[in-house]
Design an enzyme around this catalytic site. Structure first.
Site, short mmCIF file in Angstrom:
data_model
loop_
_atom_site.label_atom_id
_atom_site.label_comp_id
_atom_site.label_asym_id
_atom_site.label_seq_id
_atom_site.Cartn_x
_atom_site.Cartn_y
_atom_site.Cartn_z
N GLY A 178 77.64 86.25 40.14
CA GLY A 178 77.68 87.88 39.70
C GLY A 178 78.99 88.38 39.96
O GLY A 178 79.77 89.21 39.18
N LYS A 210 67.78 78.74 45.95
CA LYS A 210 67.38 78.06 44.57
C LYS A 210 68.00 76.85 44.38
O LYS A 210 69.15 76.41 44.92
CB LYS A 210 67.59 79.11 43.50
CG LYS A 210 69.12 79.51 43.41
CD LYS A 210 69.06 80.74 42.60
CE LYS A 210 70.62 81.13 42.60
NZ LYS A 210 70.85 82.58 41.68
N ASN A 217 71.80 76.72 44.30
CA ASN A 217 72.49 77.14 45.55
C ASN A 217 72.40 76.20 46.67
O ASN A 217 72.49 76.13 47.98
CB ASN A 217 72.09 78.53 46.22
CG ASN A 217 72.84 79.65 45.38
OD1 ASN A 217 73.55 79.67 44.96
ND2 ASN A 217 71.90 80.95 45.55
N ASP A 255 68.19 84.03 48.79
CA ASP A 255 68.67 83.44 47.41
C ASP A 255 68.56 82.08 47.51
O ASP A 255 69.50 81.39 46.76
CB ASP A 255 70.01 84.08 47.01
CG ASP A 255 70.13 84.01 45.64
OD1 ASP A 255 68.99 83.93 44.96
OD2 ASP A 255 71.17 84.05 45.13
#
Length: 299
Positions: A146, A261, A264, A259
């Site tokens: 991001g 997932k 990652n 976070d």
């Protein structure tokens, strides 16, 4: 900009981020399904989605070309600037994968835009110029998020490859986001575990924050699952056990990842997992909240 225009722009970015997140989780999201969520800016949204889709398809070594998208969406060729920028994205992605690519190939593929294409590709390659950080030789982009971008680099003194993470140059960075970037480095530095990426350095050059981490060659779990499909139960169970033990150790240090997932989790030699990207992490004794009340973070 009117309130309605601002609202449409915000919604467009949300949809593109959802599309990016789906790729990061090992899915193959549909452009059409995301496109229909915002009919008022369909062409602008289509362009953004195609950029993301093309980058991930090529990263996974899927046999796609920009002509495939032009055939599916002829409207992309109606604006020469849009078409040229998409062609340039394909060229940049292929070079990042260390393919041998010549400009002549693109002139042969798109003779109708010969002169303007040459100028555009030259401009784009200059814009994609790699950053300069003293003490490092930077090779190419490993991935984007991001607000961050990660490069493969070589630490000249240590004589080893590293992953160099920076805040994207095109991202308007607030003081809060700079603090979050530094906080990520501080948190990783607390975590000494074989299944968590390790940090080597944090610094700033000409106002650009950076940190250097382990370079893990195997790619993300999301990419592996997308390319190879589900693992057999025994392998999956071992992987989950290893990740769970690593997360337990992280929690014992008072850190919450927030976070976790497949995108990652990096896979090293022999498939050993390494938990990465602590950009949204929080320590239990951290009085500086990383989120506002009611704000949702992570995936």
């Amino acid at each position: 900009m009117s309130d309605s225009s601002q609202g449409a722009a915000t919604r467009l970015h949300q949809i593109v981020n959802q599309f990016e997140d789906a790729w990061q989780q090992g899915q193959a999201p549909s452009i059409e399904e995301h496109l229909h969520q915002l009919p008022s800016t369909e062409l602008e949204l289509l362009v953004e989605l195609v950029h993301v889709d093309l980058e991930h398809q090529l990263r996974l070594s899927n046999l796609v070309s920009i002509e495939d998208y032009f055939e599916r969406y002829p409207e992309l060729t109606q604006d020469e600037g849009v078409a040229l920028d998409l062609i340039a994205t394909e060229l940049v992605c292929r070079r990042q994968r260390e393919e041998s690519v010549s400009l002549d190939e693109y002139i042969h593929r798109f003779p109708q835009w010969r002169e303007s294409l040459l100028r555009h590709l030259d401009q784009r390659m200059q814009q994609e110029g790699l950053p300069t950080i003293p003490g490092y030789e930077i090779y190419h982009i490993l991935g984007r998020g991001g607000m961050g971008v990660v490069y493969k680099a070589r630490h000249l003194k240590l004589k080893r490859f590293v992953a160099l993470k920076m805040i994207r140059a095109d991202f308007g960075v607030s003081d809060e986001e700079r603090d979050r970037f530094r906080r990520e480095a501080e948190i990783i530095a607390q975590l000494q575990h074989p299944n968590v990426v390790q940090i080597f350095d944090i610094g700033e050059h000409e106002g650009q924050l950076y940190l250097t981490l382990d370079y893990v060659r195997g790619g993300t779990l999301a990419e592996i699952l997308h390319r190879e499909g589900p693992q057999n139960p025994d392998e999956a169970a071992k992987l989950i056990e290893t990740i769970s033990r690593a997360m337990s150790a992280v929690h014992d240090r008072g850190v919450i990842h927030r976070d976790l997932k497949p995108g990652n989790v990096l896979l090293g030699e022999g498939g050993s997992p390494r938990i990465a990207d602590f950009g949204l992490a929080k320590t239990l004794d951290d009085d500086q909240a990383q989120t506002r009340t009611g704000q949702v973070v992570g995936t």
